[in-house]
Design an enzyme around this catalytic site. Structure first.
Site, PDB file in Angstrom:
ATOM      1  NE  ARG B 122      29.056 127.550 144.891  1.00  0.00           N
ATOM      2  CZ  ARG B 122      27.855 127.149 145.276  1.00  0.00           C
ATOM      3  NH1 ARG B 122      26.836 127.969 145.146  1.00  0.00           N
ATOM      4  NH2 ARG B 122      27.682 125.948 145.769  1.00  0.00           N
ATOM      5  CE  LYS B 144      49.121 137.818 141.153  1.00  0.00           C
ATOM      6  NZ  LYS B 144      50.590 137.636 141.260  1.00  0.00           N
ATOM      7  CD  GLU B 186      56.095 145.720 145.860  1.00  0.00           C
ATOM      8  OE1 GLU B 186      56.139 145.822 144.616  1.00  0.00           O
ATOM      9  OE2 GLU B 186      56.156 144.612 146.445  1.00  0.00           O
ATOM     10  CE  LYS B 228      49.307 144.813 141.195  1.00  0.00           C
ATOM     11  NZ  LYS B 228      49.413 144.378 142.588  1.00  0.00           N
ATOM     12  CD  GLU B 238      51.911 136.349 138.267  1.00  0.00           C
ATOM     13  OE1 GLU B 238      51.482 137.264 138.976  1.00  0.00           O
ATOM     14  OE2 GLU B 238      52.614 135.440 138.688  1.00  0.00           O
ATOM     15  NE  ARG B 242      48.742 140.542 138.404  1.00  0.00           N
ATOM     16  CZ  ARG B 242      47.579 140.686 139.000  1.00  0.00           C
ATOM     17  NH1 ARG B 242      46.461 140.450 138.333  1.00  0.00           N
ATOM     18  NH2 ARG B 242      47.486 141.047 140.256  1.00  0.00           N
ATOM     19  CG  ASN B 246      55.836 138.312 140.598  1.00  0.00           C
ATOM     20  OD1 ASN B 246      55.477 138.414 141.760  1.00  0.00           O
ATOM     21  ND2 ASN B 246      55.023 137.908 139.642  1.00  0.00           N
ATOM     22  CG  HIS B 249      57.960 140.370 144.252  1.00  0.00           C
ATOM     23  ND1 HIS B 249      58.472 141.587 143.851  1.00  0.00           N
ATOM     24  CD2 HIS B 249      56.861 140.666 145.000  1.00  0.00           C
ATOM     25  CE1 HIS B 249      57.709 142.568 144.312  1.00  0.00           C
ATOM     26  NE2 HIS B 249      56.726 142.041 145.013  1.00  0.00           N
ATOM     27  CG  HIS B 253      57.899 136.063 147.588  1.00  0.00           C
ATOM     28  ND1 HIS B 253      57.194 135.857 146.424  1.00  0.00           N
ATOM     29  CD2 HIS B 253      57.347 137.154 148.177  1.00  0.00           C
ATOM     30  CE1 HIS B 253      56.261 136.798 146.311  1.00  0.00           C
ATOM     31  NE2 HIS B 253      56.339 137.596 147.363  1.00  0.00           N
ATOM     32  CG  HIS B 266      56.210 142.141 151.084  1.00  0.00           C
ATOM     33  ND1 HIS B 266      56.510 140.877 150.608  1.00  0.00           N
ATOM     34  CD2 HIS B 266      55.759 142.850 150.013  1.00  0.00           C
ATOM     35  CE1 HIS B 266      56.241 140.823 149.310  1.00  0.00           C
ATOM     36  NE2 HIS B 266      55.780 141.999 148.925  1.00  0.00           N
TER      37      HIS B 266
END
Lengths: 368, 368
Positions: B122, B144, B186, B228, B238, B242, B246, B249, B253, B266
């Site tokens: 955990r 993330k 990026e 960032k 997000e 935030r 993206n 993105h 994606h 990527h």
């Protein structure tokens, strides 16, 4: 109906304890969500769904009928492979970050459902509707979620609190008597570690409680949840006080592992573990003899505990892998009175062996 | 050496940007942990380990030598089955709640390592040592973590911040030129959405940066991380700001999915996605022509972008499954100036189709 508030650093949610809750679940959900109408997904077991699914569906409005996901019963399904399958089903069924997952079932459904909600799209909301006494008084509250590895139980998981927990005593009517008793051991634990009044109530009302009297059960569930809510509110992440909730669990888990998770129900293993911890507490002069005797008496009174066989070294070994242990230190929870528990780090091998031998002696004499 | 602080509601940690960090990692670790000496476990790829493992091991004291876990390179290993294997290895190697995991590698190692640390017992502490520019400027910062499902990338994961991130520019010396350029997209994004000075710097110092000049790279990495850190500090989960991270993105994606995650890196897919978003921003009159032209120019200047082929409907469809979308609303990030991005929910199908067709036209003309 009673609402007990669980308030931690990261969450604030009610545990609703009462009767006839499932039949009015749509109303409760509306109260909780206000105007928002999230898509609903239900994780349950085929058996629980056949008993309670219809009531739940009928209580929900036509434009909020849920999709249903199933997990077969049994500890062997509490694994990451099942989680991957369930997450893929959620994705196919269009679940997004604003969706709501409902875990309807016993402790395994609650643990897996909570973990699924914790990691699907990095976390979505969920609600617990525990259908066993054990899940109502213990596992549905506090935000611990997770699955097993072959190396051990609950080694993978998250802290992720539900939006709400609904403990409906009416659901317990269909629970086998043995499972009811097994769940009550967690309430007895709640009494031992922090609530002497609950302990007294359990001593004096054994027959009513075991007969599933709704008023008595509501009292027991509410008090158990209240105790856990207080402890989790003080120590959400089990860095201190929360460890006392593990009274009887170090050896209890070891017994479960040694008996292959088959012979004993979780609550029964914990009861054996509590007998071990109580014996150890008494032997080192921490727990007065009178209190130790009362604890032993109540555990046997809510029995019978099925017997089992195991070897001392395997229990010691399994207990050594307890998640509470930190950098090689062995942590153990002892009782100092009825209503008071302490975390100690100085339990010796000799004490452990002697307490385990005492328990194995009792267990060998009990009917399997 | 520069330390950039990431401070969110749930975490507070430094991102150290500099040279020669790996060789002195033991010193950094001691500074971070004070007197405590956690057991250390390193997750890395065989290739990265053969390049940098020895330096890392030599910097650590004899009584704190780590155990090493490996993840083979490739998106196909970013899955729950690998996570289960790695967690089982951690358990066998005696990792407990006080252990420390170090993720040494590119974005996949960082995502998987962070997620492993998030859910092992955990949650345990971890440190990111990103070894690609992309991971240094983007994925190692912000908490993330996650793995893929067959249904989509990063559909399973947690928010779990590292204790610290160490971005060593010297490690980039062994990075293939194409990967360096892909990572820089990026940083270009960081400039477009929030940092016009970084954008200018990237425009004016292309040659020095692409030649891997340490001073120029430190400047680019620090500014990207700073941007960032600010955004994540304001909106950790997000729910608002935030989302601007993206930019490019949603379509990026979708392009990755349509090309089977094989043809493009990527960062290259994101660059194509930024061209789409830039075109859409200009067409609806949000982004001045002059800014749009500068954005297009810089993206091509840091290319060449490999071409690809895809069909409009499959890109639209994949974009519809974006995690940002909520209860059926399509969210899209647009630019309104160099240094300013906005989240909009009213992008029409016609706009989407036209911007995608424009991009596919460019991509069909580019060398594959």
């Amino acid at each position: 109906m009673r609402a007990i508030r669980v308030k931690t650093a990261s969450a604030d949610y009610p545990v609703i304890v009462g009767g006839n809750i499932l039949a009015h679940f749509g109303y409760h959900l509306r109260k909780l969500n206000g105007k928002s109408k999230p898509r609903i997904y239900i994780l349950t077991s085929p058996e629980i769904w056949s008993l309670w699914g219809r009531q739940l569906l009928e209580s929900l409005p036509a434009d909020q009928q849920p999709a249903t996901l199933f997990l077969p019963p049994g500890e062997q399904y509490k694994r990451l492979t099942q989680l991957e399958r369930l997450a893929t089903e959620l994705a196919s069924a269009g679940a997004d970050r604003s969706s709501l997952l409902i875990a309807l079932g016993g402790g395994i459904i609650g643990d897996v459902g909570g973990f699924l909600a914790a990691i699907y799209m990095r976390g979505i909301d969920y609600i617990q509707i525990p259908t066993t006494l054990l899940a109502q008084v213990d596992s549905s509250v506090g935000g611990k979620t997770g699955v097993n590895l072959t190396s051990g139980k609950n080694l993978i998981g998250s802290f992720h609190h539900p939006r709400a927990v609904f403990a409906d005593v009416d659901v317990l009517r269909t629970l086998p008597a043995r499972e009811l008793r097994a769940g009550l051991f967690e309430s007895i634990k709640a009494g031992i570690i922090r609530d002497p009044r609950l302990f007294n109530f359990l001593e004096r009302n054994r027959e009513t409680i075991l007969a599933c009297d709704p008023t008595a059960l509501k009292r027991v569930i509410s008090a158990s949840v209240q105790m856990k809510a207080e402890v989790v509110g003080i120590d959400e992440r089990e860095s201190g006080l929360r460890m006392i909730l593990n009274y009887g669990h170090t050896i209890g888990h070891a017994i479960e592992a040694a008996t292959g998770y088959k012979k004993l129900l979780h609550g029964e293993a914990i009861a054996w573990g509590m007998l071990t911890a109580t014996h150890l507490s008494r032997t080192r002069g921490l727990l007065p003899e009178k209190d130790a005797a009362r604890i032993e008496k109540i555990i046997h009174a809510y029995g019978p505990l099925p017997g089992f066989r195991a070897r001392v070294p395997e229990l010691i070994d399994a207990a050594g892998r307890d998640k509470k242990n930190k950098s090689g230190t062995r942590r153990f929870i002892l009782a100092s009175a009825i209503g008071s528990a302490v975390v100690v780090e100085n339990v010796t091998d000799t004490e452990m062996i002697s307490a385990i031998e005492y328990t194995l002696g009792l267990a060998a004499g009990a009917r399997e």
